[in-house]
Design an enzyme around this catalytic site. Sequence first.
Site, PDB file in Angstrom:
ATOM      1  N   SER A  10       0.832  -1.199   0.000  1.00 29.51           N
ATOM      2  CA  SER A  10       0.000   0.000   0.000  1.00 29.51           C
ATOM      3  C   SER A  10       0.877   1.263   0.000  1.00 29.51           C
ATOM      4  O   SER A  10       1.691   1.457  -0.891  1.00 29.51           O
ATOM      5  CB  SER A  10      -0.977  -0.057   1.180  1.00 29.51           C
ATOM      6  OG  SER A  10      -1.988   0.907   1.044  1.00 29.51           O
ATOM      7  N   ASP A  43     -10.013  -4.564  -4.566  1.00 29.40           N
ATOM      8  CA  ASP A  43      -9.498  -3.563  -3.622  1.00 29.40           C
ATOM      9  C   ASP A  43     -10.411  -2.334  -3.628  1.00 29.40           C
ATOM     10  O   ASP A  43     -10.606  -1.703  -4.660  1.00 29.40           O
ATOM     11  CB  ASP A  43      -8.073  -3.172  -4.028  1.00 29.40           C
ATOM     12  CG  ASP A  43      -7.314  -2.446  -2.920  1.00 29.40           C
ATOM     13  OD1 ASP A  43      -7.944  -1.695  -2.161  1.00 29.40           O
ATOM     14  OD2 ASP A  43      -6.086  -2.640  -2.828  1.00 29.40           O
ATOM     15  N   HIS A  91      -7.983  -5.224  -0.226  1.00 30.10           N
ATOM     16  CA  HIS A  91      -6.753  -4.489   0.121  1.00 30.10           C
ATOM     17  C   HIS A  91      -5.985  -5.311   1.146  1.00 30.10           C
ATOM     18  O   HIS A  91      -6.018  -5.029   2.349  1.00 30.10           O
ATOM     19  CB  HIS A  91      -7.119  -3.101   0.659  1.00 30.10           C
ATOM     20  CG  HIS A  91      -5.945  -2.165   0.710  1.00 30.10           C
ATOM     21  ND1 HIS A  91      -5.273  -1.769  -0.427  1.00 30.10           N
ATOM     22  CD2 HIS A  91      -5.304  -1.570   1.744  1.00 30.10           C
ATOM     23  CE1 HIS A  91      -4.293  -0.952  -0.079  1.00 30.10           C
ATOM     24  NE2 HIS A  91      -4.283  -0.830   1.227  1.00 30.10           N
TER      25      HIS A  91
END
Length: 236
Positions: A122, A177, A209
């Site tokens: 991320s 996601d 995610h």
Amino acid sequence: MAAPGALQRSVVLPAGRHSASLIFLHGSGDTGQGARTWIKQILNQDMAFQHIKVIYPTAPARPYTPMKGAFSTVWFDRYKISNDCPEHIESIDSMCQGLTDLINDEIKNGIAKNRILIGGFSMGGGMAMHLAYRFHQDLAGVFALSSFLNKDSAVYQTLKKTKSILPELFQCHGTADELVLYSWGEETNKMLKSLGVSTSLHTFPNLNHELNRTEIEKLKTWILKKLPTEAAETNE
């Protein structure tokens, strides 16, 4: 020992002689130890190698605008979680300096710069792309898991002026996601490819995610391709 003010880190030492290093940057609000534990839970063991030291640094806590200014362990600030807004370049550049110190620690330990990989999950992957493509284009490679760059990223501006050979990018993203949209990751991949980066994008249907085992196993295979055991070590 880490110097005063240096980033805290959780380290997985190699089983044999240390000849390469991997820096894994956690996602927003996590810690180095947290990222290491998460991967350990997925694999049922540490992500460990015979010759590669794995370093999980922790971002210092700072006010984070998407959390209304609350303190969080983030690599940099964002005006919002979107690919369609300016980057908070001041906080990004400040953290690039702290992470450069971490790279230099490894070089002082005798590891060549082209034997160091950096990446993350991320926000950690976004940070790694800024660090490598703007300031350390001689690293072994970059990986970005569920990550993205903003549309007018400083990374793109730098690469438009760059003629050197660039580190390869290994990217993974889940199609489900909902925080960092798959299309943001895909657009980042296409932009970097158009600017001369050798890229791969591994798509994971129905993955949100998060990380999964297949993804980490693919990452490990790529890490060993970029940081193979040195010839001298195989004869020991």
